[in-house]
Every structure is written in structure tokens, then in C-alpha cells.
Scaffold this active site. Structure first.
Site, PDB file in Angstrom:
ATOM      1  N   HIS A 118       0.835  -1.207   0.000  1.00  0.00           N
ATOM      2  CA  HIS A 118       0.000   0.000   0.000  1.00  0.00           C
ATOM      3  C   HIS A 118       0.872   1.260   0.000  1.00  0.00           C
ATOM      4  CE1 HIS A 118      -3.778  -2.030   0.423  1.00  0.00           C
ATOM      5  NE2 HIS A 118      -3.497  -2.551   1.592  1.00  0.00           N
ATOM      6  N   TYR A 207     -10.929   0.637 -10.695  1.00  0.00           N
ATOM      7  CA  TYR A 207     -11.866  -0.397 -10.245  1.00  0.00           C
ATOM      8  C   TYR A 207     -13.136  -0.384 -11.110  1.00  0.00           C
ATOM      9  CZ  TYR A 207     -14.941  -2.772  -6.788  1.00  0.00           C
ATOM     10  OH  TYR A 207     -15.828  -3.608  -6.141  1.00  0.00           O
TER      11      TYR A 207
HETATM   12  P1  A3P Z   1     -16.868  -2.345  -0.782  1.00  0.00           P
HETATM   13  O1  A3P Z   1     -16.557  -2.056   0.653  1.00  0.00           O
HETATM   14  O2  A3P Z   1     -17.294  -1.113  -1.523  1.00  0.00           O
HETATM   15  O3  A3P Z   1     -17.797  -3.465  -0.972  1.00  0.00           O
HETATM   16  P2  A3P Z   1      -9.546  -3.847  -0.790  1.00  0.00           P
HETATM   17  O4  A3P Z   1      -9.504  -5.202  -1.354  1.00  0.00           O
HETATM   18  O5  A3P Z   1      -8.553  -2.901  -1.436  1.00  0.00           O
HETATM   19  O6  A3P Z   1      -9.462  -3.865   0.688  1.00  0.00           O
HETATM   20  O7  A3P Z   1     -10.955  -3.239  -1.214  1.00  0.00           O
HETATM   21  C1  A3P Z   1     -12.120  -3.769  -0.656  1.00  0.00           C
HETATM   22  C2  A3P Z   1     -13.263  -3.465  -1.592  1.00  0.00           C
HETATM   23  O8  A3P Z   1     -13.207  -4.356  -2.711  1.00  0.00           O
HETATM   24  C3  A3P Z   1     -14.592  -3.732  -0.902  1.00  0.00           C
HETATM   25  O9  A3P Z   1     -15.501  -2.790  -1.478  1.00  0.00           O
HETATM   26  C4  A3P Z   1     -14.861  -5.156  -1.317  1.00  0.00           C
HETATM   27  O10 A3P Z   1     -16.212  -5.542  -1.199  1.00  0.00           O
HETATM   28  C5  A3P Z   1     -14.413  -5.113  -2.770  1.00  0.00           C
HETATM   29  N1  A3P Z   1     -14.110  -6.446  -3.302  1.00  0.00           N
HETATM   30  C6  A3P Z   1     -13.562  -7.507  -2.653  1.00  0.00           C
HETATM   31  N2  A3P Z   1     -13.476  -8.562  -3.467  1.00  0.00           N
HETATM   32  C7  A3P Z   1     -13.976  -8.174  -4.665  1.00  0.00           C
HETATM   33  C8  A3P Z   1     -14.176  -8.851  -5.910  1.00  0.00           C
HETATM   34  N3  A3P Z   1     -13.854 -10.118  -6.070  1.00  0.00           N
HETATM   35  N4  A3P Z   1     -14.734  -8.138  -6.928  1.00  0.00           N
HETATM   36  C9  A3P Z   1     -15.079  -6.851  -6.774  1.00  0.00           C
HETATM   37  N5  A3P Z   1     -14.936  -6.176  -5.610  1.00  0.00           N
HETATM   38  C10 A3P Z   1     -14.379  -6.814  -4.567  1.00  0.00           C
END
Ligand code: A3P
Length: 311
Positions: A118, A207
Site C-alpha cells: 500500500h 476499479y
Molecule cells: P466495498 O466495501 O465497496 O464493498 P480492498 O480489497 O482494497 O481492501 O478493497 C475492498 C473493496 O473491494 C470492498 O468494497 C470489497 O467488497 C471489494 N471487493 C472484494 N473482493 C472483490 C471482488 N472479487 N470483486 C469486486 N470487488 C471486490
């Protein structure tokens, strides 16, 4: 020589919205645990030309991008039922630089070229910048990132019987740039500018665009990181298989992601299910007032002005 902890204690500090002190290190706000790891990585990590570094601010789609890239690079090693992603959270398949690789670059599976961080672009270990390794960066509409970040910490605090702050408080700090690895916009801009300078080294992803056409982006990522799909693979639907395997619906319903824990036994243990909330574009509309959205959008416009990037 001063220890990392001593150096951190001299940095500008603020209260984060989740209670701990957060420190300004190389222009970005972060917790002691992660800054210390990053300092160690900056000192010790030696990148290999074959490395593929997944970079992101928090809550921008890291879990998804790690799953997709891991599935791409391991597709000829595992068959459809044996891929480690079926039994492991993607964060357990792709090591995090500032935690897992902070002490030593060799603390890795030599068959896995993937690692993640990160860290902002300006804080990446010199060898990542200088070597011919590839970087894949993902970003997201700051409104959705903020809402996702807020829920993540609210759930994390609730799991420790601590009271989450009001969304308004988190919003205010986010606007001021005080969020994990924030200011969010500076994080994105660092990688955006670097990707314009070195398009062969850095693939810059959004995204929202990936949600819109995941098949296209899986092919793009595979080409970029040097694992292109052959004509036969394209014909037999290998890309679609990876897209389906890594879909929100599929991953969030796996037993390991419903009941497993990430980094069990460490100070930063987290339930795997916290990485999966809704996985939607535009969920901010359910949480932010129109005034909040206008304010965030105007900060975004102002920060990105002249960069050629829109979010
Ligand atoms: P939301 O909280 O808007 O649902 P990170 O992985 O960087 O921590 O980001 C988390 C975000 O990515 C969350 O968003 C999560 O639900 C979403 N996310 C996790 N897995 C995913 C997938 N397979 N496809 C799309 N979004 C995903």
C-alpha cells in the site's frame, strides 16, 4: 543510530478515526506498525526483474486484483479445483511488502512472482523503481473508497467491542487527507504520473472500468505482466474462468472467506469476510449526503486538475 520507533515518534502525528495515532511519513499518514515495516522494507527489500508488484491505496480493490493476478500467473500450475484461492484469502497468496517481506526479500515462495504494497510511489524501495519488475496499480472513486474504508474500520472496531466513529468524522479527516496511506488523491497521483512516465513499467487501473469489462482487463493485465493468454486458452474460455473464479460472488461465498482469519496470531489479525462487503460501484450514494459528495468531488477535481486523470 535511532531505532525506527524513535524516528516514528518524531514524525507529525494526529488521531486517526479508528482511535490510534497516525503519523506523517514521507508525505502520507500511516500507523506505526506499517511505517516500521515500510522502513525495514526500504532498507532490506531487493526486487527481482521477474517481480510483479500490486500497488494500491486501501479499499480500492486490492483483494480482487491480487486474486486475478494470482489466478493469471498460476493458471498452468493448478487446475480448476486445486487453485490455492479456493482455500486461501488472496492476501495469504500474495505477500505484503511492509509486513511479510519487511525483514528479508527472500522470505518468499520462489515460484510466486507476486507481492503487494500500500506504500505510495515515492516510498517504494529503490530496487522496485530501478529494477525492470512490473507494477500494477488500482484506484477507485474516492467516494466509494471512503465509504468502504469507513465500513472496514467500523466492522474492525466493532469486532474488538470498540465504538466506531461517526461517518461525518471519518469524512472530515479523509477530506483533510488523514486516512490510511492518505491523502488518497496524492497516492493515486503518484502512480498516475509515474505510469505516464513509464507506461511499460506501470499499468494503471480503475476499479470501475474493471467492473465494467473484467474480461478485457484480465487480458490486459496478463499481457502486461508477461503471462499472455495463448490463442487456445482464449478459445477455450480461460479468461472467463478466471473472471468467474475471482468474482465477488464466488470469492465471498467460499468457506475460507466466510469464516477464516488473516494474520491470525499477529496484532493485525482480521476476519477474511471483512475484505468482502458489497463489491459495487456507486454504493457511496447510500451513505454520503449530496453535500458530502459535492465536497469530495470538488477536492478530487482540484487535486487532479491538469493531470489528465479523472476519477
Ligand atoms: P466495498 O466495501 O465497496 O464493498 P480492498 O480489497 O482494497 O481492501 O478493497 C475492498 C473493496 O473491494 C470492498 O468494497 C470489497 O467488497 C471489494 N471487493 C472484494 N473482493 C472483490 C471482488 N472479487 N470483486 C469486486 N470487488 C471486490
Amino acid at each position: 543510530m535511532a531505532s525506527f520507533k524513535e524516528i516514528i515518534s518524531t514524525l507529525p502525528r494526529r488521531k486517526s478515526w479508528y482511535g490510534d495515532d497516525t503519523f506523517l511519513y514521507q508525505g502520507f499518514w500511516c500507523d506505526t506498525f506499517f511505517i516500521e515495516g515500510l522502513m525495514r522494507a526500504q532498507q532490506n527489500f531487493r526486487s527481482q526483474p521477474s517481480d510483479i508488484v500490486i500497488c494500491s491505496a486501501m479499499k480500492t480493490g486490492t483483494t480482487w486484483l491480487k486474486s486475478l493476478t494470482f489466478a493469471i500467473v498460476t493458471r498452468s500450475t493448478f487446475d480448476d479445483s486445486t487453485n490455492p484461492l479456493f482455500n486461501n484469502l488472496s492476501h495469504d497468496c500474495v505477500p505484503l511488502l511492509e509486513v511479510d517481506l519487511a525483514q528479508s526479500s527472500t522470505n518468499r515462495d520462489p515460484k510466486n512472482p507476486l507481492l503487494a504494497t500500500h506504500a505510495p510511489y515515492c516510498s517504494l524501495p529503490r530496487s522496485i523503481i530501478d529494477s525492470s519488475c512490473k507494477i500494477v496499480y488500482i484506484c477507485r472513486d474516492p467516494k466509494d473508497s471512503l465509504v468502504s474504508l469507513y465500513h472496514f474500520f467500523a466492522r474492525y472496531l466493532a469486532s474488538k467491542d470498540m465504538k466506531p466513529p461517526a461517518l461525518e468524522e471519518a469524512f472530515e479527516l479523509f477530506c483533510q487527507g488523514v486516512s490510511s496511506y492518505g491523502p488518497y488523491w496524492d497516492h493515486v497521483l503518484g502512480f498516475w504520473k509515474a505510469s505516464l512516465d513509464r507506461p511499460d513499467k506501470i499499468l494503471f487501473l480503475k476499479y470501475e472500468e474493471m467492473i465494467e469489462d473484467t474480461v478485457l482487463y484480465v487480458k490486459k493485465i496478463a499481457d502486461f505482466i508477461g503471462y499472455p493468454f495463448s490463442f487456445e486458452e482464449l478459445e477455450k474460455g480461460s479468461v472467463e474462468k478466471i473472471v468467474n473464479m475471482c468474482s465477488f460472488e464466488n470469492l465471498s461465498n467460499l468457506e475460507v472467506n466466510k469464516s477464516g482469519k488473516h494474520r491470525e496470531g499477529t496484532p493485525v489479525v482480521i476476519e477474511n469476510k471483512m475484505y468482502f462487503r458489497k463489491g459495487k460501484v456507486g454504493d457511496w450514494e447510500n451513505y454520503l449526503t449530496p453535500e458530502m459528495a459535492v465536497r469530495l468531488d470538488s477536492i478530487t477535481l482540484q487535486k487532479l486538475n491538469g493531470s489528465g486523470l479523472t476519477l
